[in-house]
Motif scaffolding. Structure first.
Motif, PDB file in Angstrom:
ATOM      1  N   ALA A   1     -11.218  -9.610  -0.680  1.00 16.49           N
ATOM      2  CA  ALA A   1     -10.926  -9.528   0.754  1.00 16.49           C
ATOM      3  C   ALA A   1     -10.450  -8.125   1.119  1.00 16.49           C
ATOM      4  O   ALA A   1     -10.047  -7.339   0.257  1.00 16.49           O
ATOM      5  CB  ALA A   1      -9.835 -10.542   1.131  1.00 16.49           C
ATOM      6  N   ILE A   2     -10.512  -7.842   2.404  1.00 10.76           N
ATOM      7  CA  ILE A   2      -9.835  -6.686   2.965  1.00 10.76           C
ATOM      8  C   ILE A   2      -8.527  -7.200   3.547  1.00 10.76           C
ATOM      9  O   ILE A   2      -8.513  -8.201   4.276  1.00 10.76           O
ATOM     10  CB  ILE A   2     -10.668  -6.016   4.079  1.00 10.76           C
ATOM     11  CG1 ILE A   2     -12.020  -5.553   3.537  1.00 10.76           C
ATOM     12  CG2 ILE A   2      -9.896  -4.835   4.670  1.00 10.76           C
ATOM     13  CD1 ILE A   2     -11.941  -4.488   2.478  1.00 10.76           C
ATOM     14  N   ALA A   3      -7.433  -6.527   3.206  1.00 13.00           N
ATOM     15  CA  ALA A   3      -6.120  -6.944   3.701  1.00 13.00           C
ATOM     16  C   ALA A   3      -5.525  -5.862   4.587  1.00 13.00           C
ATOM     17  O   ALA A   3      -5.625  -4.674   4.294  1.00 13.00           O
ATOM     18  CB  ALA A   3      -5.188  -7.229   2.531  1.00 13.00           C
ATOM     19  N   THR A   4      -4.899  -6.292   5.665  1.00 12.83           N
ATOM     20  CA  THR A   4      -4.186  -5.376   6.547  1.00 12.83           C
ATOM     21  C   THR A   4      -2.957  -6.111   7.076  1.00 12.83           C
ATOM     22  O   THR A   4      -2.622  -7.198   6.599  1.00 12.83           O
ATOM     23  CB  THR A   4      -5.103  -4.884   7.687  1.00 12.83           C
ATOM     24  OG1 THR A   4      -4.393  -3.923   8.476  1.00 12.83           O
ATOM     25  CG2 THR A   4      -5.561  -6.022   8.567  1.00 12.83           C
ATOM     26  N   VAL A   5      -2.279  -5.515   8.021  1.00 15.14           N
ATOM     27  CA  VAL A   5      -1.101  -6.154   8.613  1.00 15.14           C
ATOM     28  C   VAL A   5      -1.216  -6.093  10.128  1.00 15.14           C
ATOM     29  O   VAL A   5      -1.982  -5.296  10.682  1.00 15.14           O
ATOM     30  CB  VAL A   5       0.211  -5.472   8.163  1.00 15.14           C
ATOM     31  CG1 VAL A   5       0.483  -5.722   6.695  1.00 15.14           C
ATOM     32  CG2 VAL A   5       0.173  -3.971   8.452  1.00 15.14           C
TER      33      VAL A   5
ATOM     34  N   ASP B   1      -5.122   1.923   6.848  1.00 14.64           N
ATOM     35  CA  ASP B   1      -5.216   0.779   7.762  1.00 14.64           C
ATOM     36  C   ASP B   1      -5.411  -0.543   7.025  1.00 14.64           C
ATOM     37  O   ASP B   1      -5.106  -1.618   7.574  1.00 14.64           O
ATOM     38  CB  ASP B   1      -6.383   0.987   8.730  1.00 14.64           C
ATOM     39  CG  ASP B   1      -6.218   2.240   9.564  1.00 14.64           C
ATOM     40  OD1 ASP B   1      -5.218   2.325  10.293  1.00 14.64           O
ATOM     41  OD2 ASP B   1      -7.075   3.144   9.469  1.00 14.64           O
ATOM     42  N   GLY B   2      -5.932  -0.476   5.821  1.00 15.46           N
ATOM     43  CA  GLY B   2      -6.187  -1.691   5.066  1.00 15.46           C
ATOM     44  C   GLY B   2      -6.399  -1.354   3.601  1.00 15.46           C
ATOM     45  O   GLY B   2      -6.567  -0.190   3.225  1.00 15.46           O
ATOM     46  N   ILE B   3      -6.403  -2.386   2.752  1.00 14.16           N
ATOM     47  CA  ILE B   3      -6.614  -2.195   1.321  1.00 14.16           C
ATOM     48  C   ILE B   3      -7.537  -3.283   0.791  1.00 14.16           C
ATOM     49  O   ILE B   3      -7.661  -4.358   1.376  1.00 14.16           O
ATOM     50  CB  ILE B   3      -5.288  -2.247   0.532  1.00 14.16           C
ATOM     51  CG1 ILE B   3      -4.559  -3.586   0.770  1.00 14.16           C
ATOM     52  CG2 ILE B   3      -4.403  -1.065   0.892  1.00 14.16           C
ATOM     53  CD1 ILE B   3      -3.318  -3.778  -0.077  1.00 14.16           C
ATOM     54  N   GLY B   4      -8.190  -2.989  -0.315  1.00 13.39           N
ATOM     55  CA  GLY B   4      -8.921  -4.015  -1.032  1.00 13.39           C
ATOM     56  C   GLY B   4      -7.916  -4.900  -1.739  1.00 13.39           C
ATOM     57  O   GLY B   4      -6.971  -4.400  -2.361  1.00 13.39           O
ATOM     58  N   GLN B   5      -8.071  -6.207  -1.640  1.00 14.22           N
ATOM     59  CA  GLN B   5      -7.060  -7.116  -2.176  1.00 14.22           C
ATOM     60  C   GLN B   5      -7.670  -8.506  -2.310  1.00 14.22           C
ATOM     61  O   GLN B   5      -8.626  -8.851  -1.629  1.00 14.22           O
ATOM     62  CB  GLN B   5      -5.861  -7.171  -1.240  1.00 14.22           C
ATOM     63  CG  GLN B   5      -4.662  -7.894  -1.769  1.00 14.22           C
ATOM     64  CD  GLN B   5      -4.040  -7.232  -2.980  1.00 14.22           C
ATOM     65  OE1 GLN B   5      -3.654  -7.915  -3.913  1.00 14.22           O
ATOM     66  NE2 GLN B   5      -3.929  -5.901  -2.987  1.00 14.22           N
ATOM     67  N   PHE B   6      -7.130  -9.310  -3.198  1.00 14.06           N
ATOM     68  CA  PHE B   6      -7.521 -10.713  -3.255  1.00 14.06           C
ATOM     69  C   PHE B   6      -6.755 -11.474  -2.170  1.00 14.06           C
ATOM     70  O   PHE B   6      -5.639 -11.092  -1.811  1.00 14.06           O
ATOM     71  CB  PHE B   6      -7.205 -11.311  -4.621  1.00 14.06           C
ATOM     72  CG  PHE B   6      -8.191 -10.929  -5.699  1.00 14.06           C
ATOM     73  CD1 PHE B   6      -9.400 -10.320  -5.387  1.00 14.06           C
ATOM     74  CD2 PHE B   6      -7.913 -11.188  -7.027  1.00 14.06           C
ATOM     75  CE1 PHE B   6     -10.320  -9.988  -6.368  1.00 14.06           C
ATOM     76  CE2 PHE B   6      -8.813 -10.856  -8.022  1.00 14.06           C
ATOM     77  CZ  PHE B   6     -10.012 -10.255  -7.694  1.00 14.06           C
ATOM     78  N   VAL B   7      -7.350 -12.552  -1.687  1.00 16.13           N
ATOM     79  CA  VAL B   7      -6.709 -13.308  -0.609  1.00 16.13           C
ATOM     80  C   VAL B   7      -5.333 -13.832  -1.004  1.00 16.13           C
ATOM     81  O   VAL B   7      -4.453 -13.987  -0.147  1.00 16.13           O
ATOM     82  CB  VAL B   7      -7.602 -14.484  -0.144  1.00 16.13           C
ATOM     83  CG1 VAL B   7      -8.855 -13.989   0.532  1.00 16.13           C
ATOM     84  CG2 VAL B   7      -7.954 -15.401  -1.306  1.00 16.13           C
ATOM     85  N   VAL B   8      -5.122 -14.068  -2.305  1.00 10.42           N
ATOM     86  CA  VAL B   8      -3.826 -14.591  -2.745  1.00 10.42           C
ATOM     87  C   VAL B   8      -2.740 -13.529  -2.688  1.00 10.42           C
ATOM     88  O   VAL B   8      -1.560 -13.831  -2.891  1.00 10.42           O
ATOM     89  CB  VAL B   8      -3.919 -15.161  -4.177  1.00 10.42           C
ATOM     90  CG1 VAL B   8      -4.819 -16.382  -4.197  1.00 10.42           C
ATOM     91  CG2 VAL B   8      -4.406 -14.106  -5.157  1.00 10.42           C
ATOM     92  N   GLY B   9      -3.101 -12.278  -2.396  1.00 12.24           N
ATOM     93  CA  GLY B   9      -2.112 -11.225  -2.268  1.00 12.24           C
ATOM     94  C   GLY B   9      -1.312 -11.296  -0.982  1.00 12.24           C
ATOM     95  O   GLY B   9      -0.359 -10.527  -0.798  1.00 12.24           O
ATOM     96  N   GLN B  10      -1.666 -12.210  -0.087  1.00 15.38           N
ATOM     97  CA  GLN B  10      -1.003 -12.290   1.217  1.00 15.38           C
ATOM     98  C   GLN B  10       0.522 -12.406   1.130  1.00 15.38           C
ATOM     99  O   GLN B  10       1.236 -11.663   1.812  1.00 15.38           O
ATOM    100  CB  GLN B  10      -1.579 -13.458   2.031  1.00 15.38           C
ATOM    101  CG  GLN B  10      -0.959 -13.601   3.415  1.00 15.38           C
ATOM    102  CD  GLN B  10      -1.641 -14.686   4.254  1.00 15.38           C
ATOM    103  OE1 GLN B  10      -2.737 -15.127   3.934  1.00 15.38           O
ATOM    104  NE2 GLN B  10      -0.983 -15.098   5.314  1.00 15.38           N
ATOM    105  N   PRO B  11       1.076 -13.305   0.296  1.00 13.44           N
ATOM    106  CA  PRO B  11       2.543 -13.401   0.249  1.00 13.44           C
ATOM    107  C   PRO B  11       3.208 -12.114  -0.226  1.00 13.44           C
ATOM    108  O   PRO B  11       4.270 -11.740   0.278  1.00 13.44           O
ATOM    109  CB  PRO B  11       2.782 -14.547  -0.752  1.00 13.44           C
ATOM    110  CG  PRO B  11       1.515 -15.331  -0.752  1.00 13.44           C
ATOM    111  CD  PRO B  11       0.431 -14.318  -0.556  1.00 13.44           C
TER     112      PRO B  11
END
Length: 343
Positions: free
Chosen positions: A130-134, A196-206
């Motif tokens: 996933a792509i993760a941002t805030v 603005d965002g990072i490559g990350q697995f969806v479980v990285g959300q917490p």
């Protein structure tokens, strides 16, 4: 005075425990070097997929709970740096096993970037890329990534698969800028506001929310590519050919750790904390709880770890249809189905 008394008492207790431990270890030291069948333990080096987060804690659990030892292994666990790095290290002989994203492995193999490795079990039945941002970055959909700066390790599956994801999601890949980052530093980089965002697995959300103190926004690749597997366990083609029974024993012990971790997420997080001091136990446990839905799915059959040739063929077809593979490949070129758990 009370503080001094407590200090002395604590020191005395520590000394007593050390003496008990020494006596105990002295009587069992020969057994510690032996596996469940009494044979000497085989030394194995294992890489995590990406740093040391909750999603990879199952390897530490397998070690701590004695699953590796029972199977005959003394395992040295080291932090991986994403799919490309894990493949390179395993093929190069510096590690024996490690998880990679299967799609990333297909891209590496199908584009001539890597060879001489095989997958022997599934860790997740669906991709977690996933792509993760805030919140506050004005990113709510894939199209919003245009004009933004993203960070990831060069060999990450998120980064390598991005052109395919972008094409299928209607994003102009040329309008997105990527910069290099290290696995353990990515979330901090996002939290600092430098990307603005990072490559990350969806479980990285917490973990993202704990570090950034903002609500995370996730853009899962599985929303547009639903047939893709997540992480798979790999070893070198040489080890798979020369030590098939050893591979099966190690795989079974690791998957036992995975299953235990999913059923006991808080304990698994504490075990990770014991071995990796920087661990946020609440975030690590939450990652495992999110990951459970990806490890177990309707496609997984009756056992954790199974791999289906038909699904892998669909993954290859998706990548070929997107023009992401330079060479034609088959499922058997990347997976040793004779070593994988049976459904």
């Amino acid at each position: 005075m009370r503080r001094l008394t407590r200090t002395v008492a604590t020191a005395a207790l520590a000394t007593a425990l050390a003496l008990v431990s020494a006596c105990s270890s002295g009587s069992d030291s020969s057994d510690d070097a032996k596996g469940g069948n009494g044979a000497a333990l085989e030394q194995v080096t294992y890489l995590t997929s990406f740093g040391n987060f909750g999603r990879d804690s199952y390897a530490w659990v397998a070690k701590e709970k004695g699953f590796f030892k029972e199977a005959g292994f003394d395992v040295d666990i080291k932090a991986g740096q994403g799919t490309g790095g894990v493949i390179q290290t395993v093929v190069g002989g510096q590690a024996d096993f490690g998880p990679i994203d299967l799609t990333g492995g297909l891209l590496q193999l199908g584009n001539g970037q890597a060879k001489d490795f095989v997958a022997v079990a599934a860790i997740q039945q669906r991709t977690m890329a996933a792509i993760a941002t805030v919140e506050g970055k004005n990113i709510a959909s894939p199209k919003d990534l245009e004009g933004k700066k993203l960070a990831d390790t060069p060999g990450s599956v998120v980064r390598n698969l991005f052109p395919t994801y972008a094409r299928l999601a209607g994003v102009d890949v040329n309008k997105v800028t990527w910069v290099n980052g290290e696995a353990q530093a990515l979330i901090g980089t996002l939290a600092s506001g430098s990307v603005d965002g990072i490559g990350q697995f969806v479980v990285g959300q917490p973990t993202i929310e704990a570090v950034a103190r903002k609500k995370a926004v996730m853009l899962p690749y599985s929303n547009v590519m639903q047939d893709l597997y997540g992480n798979v366990l790999i070893t070198s083609s040489k080890i798979a050919k020369e030590k098939p029974e050893m591979v099966k024993r190690f795989t079974a012990a690791l998957l036992k750790g995975l299953e235990y971790s999913l059923a006991n997420s808080k304990e698994a997080a504490e075990i990770l904390k014991k071995n990796v001091d920087a661990t946020n136990t609440a975030s690590a446990a939450a990652e495992l709880e999110l990951m459970a839905a990806y490890v177990r799915s309707g496609n997984s059959g009756t056992a954790i770890g199974t791999l289906d040739s038909g699904r892998v063929a669909k993954s290859i077809a998706i990548l070929q249809g997107a023009g992401a593979l330079k060479q034609n490949i088959t499922p058997e070129q990347i997976i040793d189905f004779s070593l994988a758990p049976k459904a």
